[in-house]
Design a protein around this motif. Structure first.
Motif, PDB file in Angstrom:
ATOM      1  N   UNK A  20       0.822  -1.140   0.083  1.00 28.83           N
ATOM      2  CA  UNK A  20       0.133  -0.040   0.019  1.00 28.83           C
ATOM      3  C   UNK A  20       0.790   1.375   0.091  1.00 28.83           C
ATOM      4  N   UNK A  21       2.040   1.177   0.928  1.00 33.88           N
ATOM      5  CA  UNK A  21       2.840   2.310   0.915  1.00 33.88           C
ATOM      6  C   UNK A  21       3.608   2.746  -0.404  1.00 33.88           C
ATOM      7  N   UNK A  22       3.922   1.436  -0.914  1.00 30.32           N
ATOM      8  CA  UNK A  22       4.715   1.610  -2.182  1.00 30.32           C
ATOM      9  C   UNK A  22       3.654   2.093  -3.238  1.00 30.32           C
ATOM     10  N   UNK A  23       2.462   1.597  -3.378  1.00 33.80           N
ATOM     11  CA  UNK A  23       1.491   2.091  -4.446  1.00 33.80           C
ATOM     12  C   UNK A  23       1.239   3.485  -4.126  1.00 33.80           C
ATOM     13  N   UNK A  24       1.101   3.861  -3.090  1.00 31.03           N
ATOM     14  CA  UNK A  24       0.886   5.467  -2.801  1.00 31.03           C
ATOM     15  C   UNK A  24       2.148   6.263  -3.507  1.00 31.03           C
ATOM     16  N   UNK A  25       3.370   5.985  -3.172  1.00 30.89           N
ATOM     17  CA  UNK A  25       4.474   6.482  -3.623  1.00 30.89           C
ATOM     18  C   UNK A  25       4.586   6.464  -5.212  1.00 30.89           C
ATOM     19  N   UNK A  26       4.161   5.539  -5.803  1.00 30.63           N
ATOM     20  CA  UNK A  26       4.083   5.136  -7.340  1.00 30.63           C
ATOM     21  C   UNK A  26       3.060   6.298  -7.899  1.00 30.63           C
ATOM     22  N   UNK A  27       1.934   6.078  -7.298  1.00 30.22           N
ATOM     23  CA  UNK A  27       0.999   7.104  -7.811  1.00 30.22           C
ATOM     24  C   UNK A  27       1.167   8.542  -7.623  1.00 30.22           C
ATOM     25  N   UNK A  28       1.830   8.964  -6.890  1.00 30.05           N
ATOM     26  CA  UNK A  28       2.324  10.264  -6.637  1.00 30.05           C
ATOM     27  C   UNK A  28       3.576  10.679  -7.332  1.00 30.05           C
ATOM     28  N   UNK A  29       4.401   9.800  -7.683  1.00 33.20           N
ATOM     29  CA  UNK A  29       5.577  10.093  -8.497  1.00 33.20           C
ATOM     30  C   UNK A  29       5.220  10.491  -9.828  1.00 33.20           C
ATOM     31  N   UNK A  31       7.132  10.550 -12.346  1.00 34.86           N
ATOM     32  CA  UNK A  31       7.961   9.723 -13.199  1.00 34.86           C
ATOM     33  C   UNK A  31       7.034   8.369 -13.716  1.00 34.86           C
ATOM     34  N   UNK A  32       6.058   8.107 -12.745  1.00 32.51           N
ATOM     35  CA  UNK A  32       5.393   6.757 -12.980  1.00 32.51           C
ATOM     36  C   UNK A  32       4.169   7.248 -13.548  1.00 32.51           C
ATOM     37  N   UNK A  33       3.623   6.991 -14.738  1.00 25.88           N
ATOM     38  CA  UNK A  33       2.599   7.121 -15.757  1.00 25.88           C
ATOM     39  C   UNK A  33       1.376   6.273 -15.214  1.00 25.88           C
ATOM     40  N   UNK A  34       1.542   5.265 -14.481  1.00 21.59           N
ATOM     41  CA  UNK A  34       0.488   4.213 -14.122  1.00 21.59           C
ATOM     42  C   UNK A  34       0.911   3.281 -13.347  1.00 21.59           C
ATOM     43  N   UNK A  35      -0.041   2.602 -12.718  1.00 17.51           N
ATOM     44  CA  UNK A  35       0.311   1.476 -11.894  1.00 17.51           C
ATOM     45  C   UNK A  35      -0.831   0.461 -11.682  1.00 17.51           C
ATOM     46  N   UNK A  36      -0.351  -0.697 -12.180  1.00 13.87           N
ATOM     47  CA  UNK A  36      -1.511  -1.946 -12.206  1.00 13.87           C
ATOM     48  C   UNK A  36      -1.226  -2.332 -10.878  1.00 13.87           C
ATOM     49  N   UNK A  37      -2.456  -2.662  -9.926  1.00 10.74           N
ATOM     50  CA  UNK A  37      -2.538  -3.248  -8.801  1.00 10.74           C
ATOM     51  C   UNK A  37      -2.809  -4.722  -8.785  1.00 10.74           C
ATOM     52  N   UNK A  38      -2.126  -5.821  -8.638  1.00  6.40           N
ATOM     53  CA  UNK A  38      -2.343  -7.133  -8.964  1.00  6.40           C
ATOM     54  C   UNK A  38      -2.816  -7.800  -7.684  1.00  6.40           C
TER      55      UNK A  38
END
Length: 271
Positions: A20-29, A31-38
């Motif tokens: 969850x913490x990592x997904x939050x950081x990726x969403x707010x980065x 440089x990250x254009x998208x996140x696929x939560x598996x």
């Protein structure tokens, strides 16, 4: 001169504390254009974020036969550029911007266009075994989708020949990922991941051996080398993200302990 490129990411176990913490950081980065939560994800956990629209689900129904556990029948034609590693700050992460508005996220093309994948099953709990079957499924998904950079959260005790069940499972999972031959595989090996608050140091399902380990290890660790030092969840999550975005590694498989993590996030002086 540092060159930055957008990348698309995937996270296995975005519902756990580290995920969850990592997904939050990726969403707010930026440089990250998208996140696929598996896997199972409580989407409402991220709805308050301004960048929540970048999140896509794969297998969000959560049953054991959900689509994420079934790898696609054919690989995507384009693997994209290679990511960077931890030994320097001179390179960028993987190329490709992989639009997240294309409706992908379920079925065969769930990881299509993903440049950096993170497997955080088990949340780095060295005294508790991650789900071996789910980890192998995610490794297969990444392999078939030809993800160039894969990050695995393991533990420093991982050993497929260990007599300790949890360490043995961690070791088997690491071997599985290494056997896939990814362009770059980053294996993070903490000794103990510290939760943000004392009240949540241990999950509710923690068994007696894990409780004993978590309470006794910080004292025993004083007599061990620095690589065995416990790491905060905030630091390891930051290290995993920055390792993708900023760092370069000459090694195809890099194993990162506490000392390496502190180097990634610029805390060498604390070692």
């Amino acid at each position: 001169m540092v060159r930055y490129r957008l990348y698309r990411s995937a996270v296995a176990c975005a519902s756990g504390p580290v995920g969850e913490a990592l997904t939050r950081q990726l969403l707010l980065s930026p440089l990250c254009s998208g996140v696929v939560a598996v896997g199972r994800v409580a989407r409402q956990e991220f709805e308050s974020l301004s960048a929540s629209k970048k999140l896509r689900m794969l297998g969000e129904a959560g049953d054991s036969q959900s689509s994420w556990s079934k790898p696609p029948s054919a690989p995507s034609p384009d693997r994209g550029g290679s990511s960077s590693g931890h030994t320097g700050n001179s390179s960028s992460s993987s190329g490709g911007t992989g639009s997240v508005e294309d409706g992908r996220g379920e079925g065969e093309e769930g990881l299509s266009g993903v440049n950096a994948a993170f497997c955080v099953l088990g949340d780095g709990r060295g005294a508790a075994a991650p789900d071996l079957v789910e980890a192998k499924r995610f490794a297969e998904l990444c392999d078939v989708a030809r993800v160039p950079h894969v990050t695995l959260l393991s533990c420093i005790w991982a050993d497929p020949a260990s007599r300790v069940a949890s360490a043995r499972v961690h070791g088997e999972i690491a071997e599985c990922f290494m056997s896939k031959g990814f362009e770059r595989l980053s294996i993070f090996q903490p000794s103990l991941v510290l939760q943000p608050s004392a009240s949540s140091t241990l999950p509710e399902d923690a068994r007696l051996p894990e409780r004993i380990f978590n309470s006794g290890f910080p004292l025993a660790r004083q007599f061990l080398p620095n690589r065995y030092r416990e790491v905060s969840m905030a630091d390891i999550v930051l290290a995993m993200r920055l390792n993708v975005e900023l760092c370069y590694s000459p090694e195809k498989v890099e194993k990162l302990n506490f000392v390496d993590m502190m180097a990634i996030i610029g805390k060498e002086d604390t070692v």
